[in-house]
Motif scaffolding. Structure first.
Motif, PDB file in Angstrom:
ATOM      1  N   MET A  15       0.833  -1.196   0.000  1.00  0.00           N
ATOM      2  CA  MET A  15       0.000   0.000   0.000  1.00  0.00           C
ATOM      3  C   MET A  15       0.870   1.249   0.000  1.00  0.00           C
ATOM      4  O   MET A  15       2.032   1.218   0.411  1.00  0.00           O
ATOM      5  N   VAL A  16       0.279   2.336  -0.462  1.00  0.00           N
ATOM      6  CA  VAL A  16       0.937   3.631  -0.320  1.00  0.00           C
ATOM      7  C   VAL A  16       0.708   4.104   1.112  1.00  0.00           C
ATOM      8  O   VAL A  16      -0.416   4.082   1.623  1.00  0.00           O
ATOM      9  N   THR A  17       1.795   4.491   1.758  1.00  0.00           N
ATOM     10  CA  THR A  17       1.768   4.902   3.160  1.00  0.00           C
ATOM     11  C   THR A  17       1.968   6.409   3.253  1.00  0.00           C
ATOM     12  O   THR A  17       2.821   6.965   2.559  1.00  0.00           O
ATOM     13  N   PHE A  18       1.196   7.045   4.107  1.00  0.00           N
ATOM     14  CA  PHE A  18       1.358   8.475   4.336  1.00  0.00           C
ATOM     15  C   PHE A  18       1.876   8.690   5.754  1.00  0.00           C
ATOM     16  O   PHE A  18       1.197   8.389   6.741  1.00  0.00           O
ATOM     17  N   LEU A  19       3.114   9.182   5.834  1.00  0.00           N
ATOM     18  CA  LEU A  19       3.789   9.389   7.109  1.00  0.00           C
ATOM     19  C   LEU A  19       3.647  10.849   7.520  1.00  0.00           C
ATOM     20  O   LEU A  19       3.844  11.758   6.697  1.00  0.00           O
ATOM     21  N   PRO A  20       3.316  11.118   8.779  1.00  0.00           N
ATOM     22  CA  PRO A  20       3.071  12.497   9.211  1.00  0.00           C
ATOM     23  C   PRO A  20       4.331  13.347   9.191  1.00  0.00           C
ATOM     24  O   PRO A  20       5.435  12.855   9.444  1.00  0.00           O
ATOM     25  N   ASP A  55      -4.682  16.591  13.699  1.00  0.00           N
ATOM     26  CA  ASP A  55      -3.894  17.815  13.833  1.00  0.00           C
ATOM     27  C   ASP A  55      -2.700  17.883  12.887  1.00  0.00           C
ATOM     28  O   ASP A  55      -2.123  18.961  12.715  1.00  0.00           O
ATOM     29  N   VAL A  56      -2.300  16.759  12.305  1.00  0.00           N
ATOM     30  CA  VAL A  56      -1.118  16.763  11.432  1.00  0.00           C
ATOM     31  C   VAL A  56      -1.453  17.493  10.130  1.00  0.00           C
ATOM     32  O   VAL A  56      -2.413  17.139   9.450  1.00  0.00           O
ATOM     33  N   PRO A  57      -0.684  18.504   9.765  1.00  0.00           N
ATOM     34  CA  PRO A  57      -1.053  19.320   8.601  1.00  0.00           C
ATOM     35  C   PRO A  57      -0.668  18.712   7.255  1.00  0.00           C
ATOM     36  O   PRO A  57      -1.253  19.056   6.227  1.00  0.00           O
ATOM     37  N   SER A  58       0.326  17.815   7.228  1.00  0.00           N
ATOM     38  CA  SER A  58       0.780  17.269   5.945  1.00  0.00           C
ATOM     39  C   SER A  58       1.447  15.913   6.164  1.00  0.00           C
ATOM     40  O   SER A  58       1.823  15.557   7.289  1.00  0.00           O
ATOM     41  N   PHE A  59       1.588  15.186   5.084  1.00  0.00           N
ATOM     42  CA  PHE A  59       2.144  13.838   5.142  1.00  0.00           C
ATOM     43  C   PHE A  59       3.134  13.638   4.002  1.00  0.00           C
ATOM     44  O   PHE A  59       3.003  14.241   2.937  1.00  0.00           O
ATOM     45  N   ASP A  60       4.113  12.775   4.246  1.00  0.00           N
ATOM     46  CA  ASP A  60       5.057  12.373   3.211  1.00  0.00           C
ATOM     47  C   ASP A  60       4.662  10.988   2.704  1.00  0.00           C
ATOM     48  O   ASP A  60       4.307  10.108   3.490  1.00  0.00           O
ATOM     49  N   ARG A  61       4.734  10.796   1.410  1.00  0.00           N
ATOM     50  CA  ARG A  61       4.317   9.536   0.808  1.00  0.00           C
ATOM     51  C   ARG A  61       5.450   8.525   0.829  1.00  0.00           C
ATOM     52  O   ARG A  61       6.601   8.849   0.556  1.00  0.00           O
ATOM     53  N   ALA A  62       5.120   7.275   1.181  1.00  0.00           N
ATOM     54  CA  ALA A  62       6.097   6.192   1.192  1.00  0.00           C
ATOM     55  C   ALA A  62       5.363   4.918   0.773  1.00  0.00           C
ATOM     56  O   ALA A  62       4.222   4.965   0.318  1.00  0.00           O
ATOM     57  N   ILE A  63       6.021   3.792   0.912  1.00  0.00           N
ATOM     58  CA  ILE A  63       5.401   2.511   0.580  1.00  0.00           C
ATOM     59  C   ILE A  63       5.414   1.621   1.810  1.00  0.00           C
ATOM     60  O   ILE A  63       6.268   1.744   2.680  1.00  0.00           O
ATOM     61  N   GLY A  64       4.453   0.718   1.888  1.00  0.00           N
ATOM     62  CA  GLY A  64       4.389  -0.195   3.021  1.00  0.00           C
ATOM     63  C   GLY A  64       3.672  -1.473   2.639  1.00  0.00           C
ATOM     64  O   GLY A  64       2.692  -1.458   1.895  1.00  0.00           O
ATOM     65  N   GLY A  65       4.155  -2.564   3.143  1.00  0.00           N
ATOM     66  CA  GLY A  65       3.568  -3.870   2.878  1.00  0.00           C
ATOM     67  C   GLY A  65       4.553  -4.916   3.328  1.00  0.00           C
ATOM     68  O   GLY A  65       5.735  -4.858   2.954  1.00  0.00           O
ATOM     69  N   ALA A 110      11.997 -19.652  -8.190  1.00  0.00           N
ATOM     70  CA  ALA A 110      12.769 -19.024  -7.113  1.00  0.00           C
ATOM     71  C   ALA A 110      13.258 -20.085  -6.140  1.00  0.00           C
ATOM     72  O   ALA A 110      12.703 -21.186  -6.062  1.00  0.00           O
ATOM     73  N   ARG A 111      14.266 -19.734  -5.375  1.00  0.00           N
ATOM     74  CA  ARG A 111      14.733 -20.626  -4.313  1.00  0.00           C
ATOM     75  C   ARG A 111      13.796 -20.590  -3.118  1.00  0.00           C
ATOM     76  O   ARG A 111      13.600 -21.579  -2.427  1.00  0.00           O
ATOM     77  N   VAL A 112      13.198 -19.417  -2.856  1.00  0.00           N
ATOM     78  CA  VAL A 112      12.331 -19.227  -1.693  1.00  0.00           C
ATOM     79  C   VAL A 112      11.086 -18.465  -2.125  1.00  0.00           C
ATOM     80  O   VAL A 112      11.167 -17.513  -2.908  1.00  0.00           O
ATOM     81  N   LEU A 113       9.938 -18.879  -1.613  1.00  0.00           N
ATOM     82  CA  LEU A 113       8.687 -18.136  -1.754  1.00  0.00           C
ATOM     83  C   LEU A 113       8.305 -17.641  -0.371  1.00  0.00           C
ATOM     84  O   LEU A 113       8.085 -18.438   0.534  1.00  0.00           O
ATOM     85  N   HIS A 114       8.231 -16.305  -0.202  1.00  0.00           N
ATOM     86  CA  HIS A 114       7.945 -15.723   1.111  1.00  0.00           C
ATOM     87  C   HIS A 114       6.522 -15.192   1.144  1.00  0.00           C
ATOM     88  O   HIS A 114       6.113 -14.406   0.277  1.00  0.00           O
ATOM     89  N   LEU A 115       5.767 -15.612   2.167  1.00  0.00           N
ATOM     90  CA  LEU A 115       4.369 -15.254   2.342  1.00  0.00           C
ATOM     91  C   LEU A 115       4.152 -14.735   3.754  1.00  0.00           C
ATOM     92  O   LEU A 115       5.022 -14.892   4.616  1.00  0.00           O
ATOM     93  N   SER A 116       2.972 -14.157   4.007  1.00  0.00           N
ATOM     94  CA  SER A 116       2.655 -13.757   5.375  1.00  0.00           C
ATOM     95  C   SER A 116       1.186 -13.968   5.666  1.00  0.00           C
ATOM     96  O   SER A 116       0.361 -14.126   4.760  1.00  0.00           O
ATOM     97  N   GLY A 117       0.847 -13.936   6.955  1.00  0.00           N
ATOM     98  CA  GLY A 117      -0.517 -14.147   7.398  1.00  0.00           C
ATOM     99  C   GLY A 117      -1.431 -12.967   7.173  1.00  0.00           C
ATOM    100  O   GLY A 117      -2.624 -13.051   7.500  1.00  0.00           O
ATOM    101  N   ILE A 118      -0.925 -11.877   6.611  1.00  0.00           N
ATOM    102  CA  ILE A 118      -1.788 -10.750   6.274  1.00  0.00           C
ATOM    103  C   ILE A 118      -2.639 -11.090   5.049  1.00  0.00           C
ATOM    104  O   ILE A 118      -3.841 -10.812   5.008  1.00  0.00           O
ATOM    105  N   THR A 119      -2.035 -11.719   4.054  1.00  0.00           N
ATOM    106  CA  THR A 119      -2.735 -11.990   2.793  1.00  0.00           C
ATOM    107  C   THR A 119      -4.019 -12.790   2.969  1.00  0.00           C
ATOM    108  O   THR A 119      -5.068 -12.395   2.430  1.00  0.00           O
TER     109      THR A 119
END
Length: 373
Positions: free
Chosen positions: A24-29, A37-47, A142-151
């Motif tokens: 997801m696109v992440t908005f950091l204060p 109250d936060v007036p603006s955010f910086d865009r980043a990535i997260g997942g 691939a040698r490794v397939l990485h997954l998580s419990g979020i999906t």
């Protein structure tokens, strides 16, 4: 690049690690305070999974991120930003009907009641991942397939995909699974049990001692391993105390990428077996900037060492070092230490490792940020 809609074209170049999951696109204060109250955010990535892919790519490994994003500008940004770390994004699907997920968070410590996170991910493109929208070719080679419990918590279709990927069969990669229990995501009260079943289908499991207690009522690393006898290795993350690995003798990443059309590589058959001695490694002291992304970074550091055939102690120490890199930056993804720098720290005698203290900037300084007295 990805096809404009539907299923992505797949680059079949051999890969060390494929990471599948939502990003997801992440908005950091721009400053601390309530979201109101936060007036603006910086865009980043997260997942979780794309974080692992980015960290591994930055450490020099060949990685692919498999996900699904909208045909909107946020989807464009995610693909561009993740590819900027050196990650192959050719298998990312684009969905013309569903948006890319986004979220906002405060700068405050996640452990406090003042921390706020607001997700806009319901009905997102990632929730449409399924056995039909993710072709088998995207998750092989691939040698490794990485997954998580979020999906699996995102939708029934995502759960069906995860069941397919964790089913044991000929020619699959080593399957790495980070439990990542997120109670707020699950519509099904049996979500914790689902995660336990998926973890049992993996070859390598990462799980926090605290989340195992919350999700499964298990207390302590030994009890967690007893509940997960099938994986060849289980790594229990214990926060500031460190981490403990349980592994069967000979546990290793495949030497070459797996192909879904090939017979399985000659490596240990899955199923319960006798472990070698459990290995515990304490975590170094860290001056924390933001407690986000550390679990993903730990998995990346551990997998990096596993791909290099390093022993258990070094796998755990590289996990701790990569986690320390994430803990000392504001965002989810940190620049890892140079391999030679990390190797030098991981090789420290136990007494010196126990005195290690890492702070902001340590990954680029070429030397550790001093030692605890």
């Amino acid at each position: 690049m990805s096809s404009p809609t539907g299923t992505a074209a797949v680059d079949v170049t051999d890969t060390d690690v494929i990471c599948l999951g939502e990003s997801m696109v992440t908005f950091l204060p721009s400053r601390p305070g309530r979201l109101a109250d936060v007036p603006s955010f910086d865009r980043a990535i997260g997942g979780a999974e794309s974080n692992v892919a980015c960290a591994l790519a930055a450490a020099g490994h060949r990685t692919r991120w498999v996900g699904r994003v909208g045909t909107d500008g946020f989807g464009d940004h995610l693909i561009h930003a993740i590819a900027g770390y050196g990650v192959d994004t050719s298998a990312v699907g684009r969905d013309p009907e569903r948006p890319t997920g986004i979220y906002f968070r405060t700068a405050t410590d996640r452990a406090t009641d003042a921390h706020e996170v607001v997700y806009y991910r319901r009905g997102s493109a990632a929730s449409a991942m399924s056995p039909d929208t993710v072709p088998a070719a995207a998750v092989t080679g691939a040698r490794v397939l990485h997954l998580s419990g979020i999906t699996p918590a995102l939708s029934d279709d995502c759960l069906a995909l995860m069941r397919r990927l964790t089913a044991r069969g000929p020619g699959r990669p080593l399957v790495s699974f980070d439990v990542n229990h997120r109670p707020g995501l699950w519509r099904d009260p049996a979500g914790a049990r689902v995660l336990l079943d998926l973890a049992r289908g993996a070859d390598l499991v990462f799980v926090g001692e605290d989340e195992a207690a919350d999700a499964w009522g298990l207390e302590g690393p030994a009890a967690i391993r007893a509940a997960l006898p099938e994986p060849a290795a289980v790594v229990v993350k214990q926060g500031a105390l460190g981490a403990t690995e349980f592994a069967r003798p000979g546990f290793a990443a495949p030497a070459t990428p797996a192909r879904h059309t090939e017979a399985p590589e000659d490596r240990e058959e899955p199923g319960p077996g006798a472990d070698g001695p459990a290995v515990h490694e304490p975590a170094p002291a860290v001056d924390i900037t933001a407690p986000v992304g550390a679990g993903d970074a730990f998995a990346a550091g551990y997998l990096s060492a596993l791909l290099r055939s390093l022993p258990a102690r070094d796998r755990l120490r590289h996990g701790h070092l990569m986690a320390a890199a994430a803990l000392t930056v504001p965002g989810d993804v940190a620049v890892p230490p140079a391999t030679a720098h990390a190797d030098r720290l991981a090789a420290l005698p136990d007494a010196d490792w126990g005195k290690l203290r890492l702070g902001p900037g340590w990954t680029t300084s070429g030397a550790e940020e001093g030692h605890a007295p």
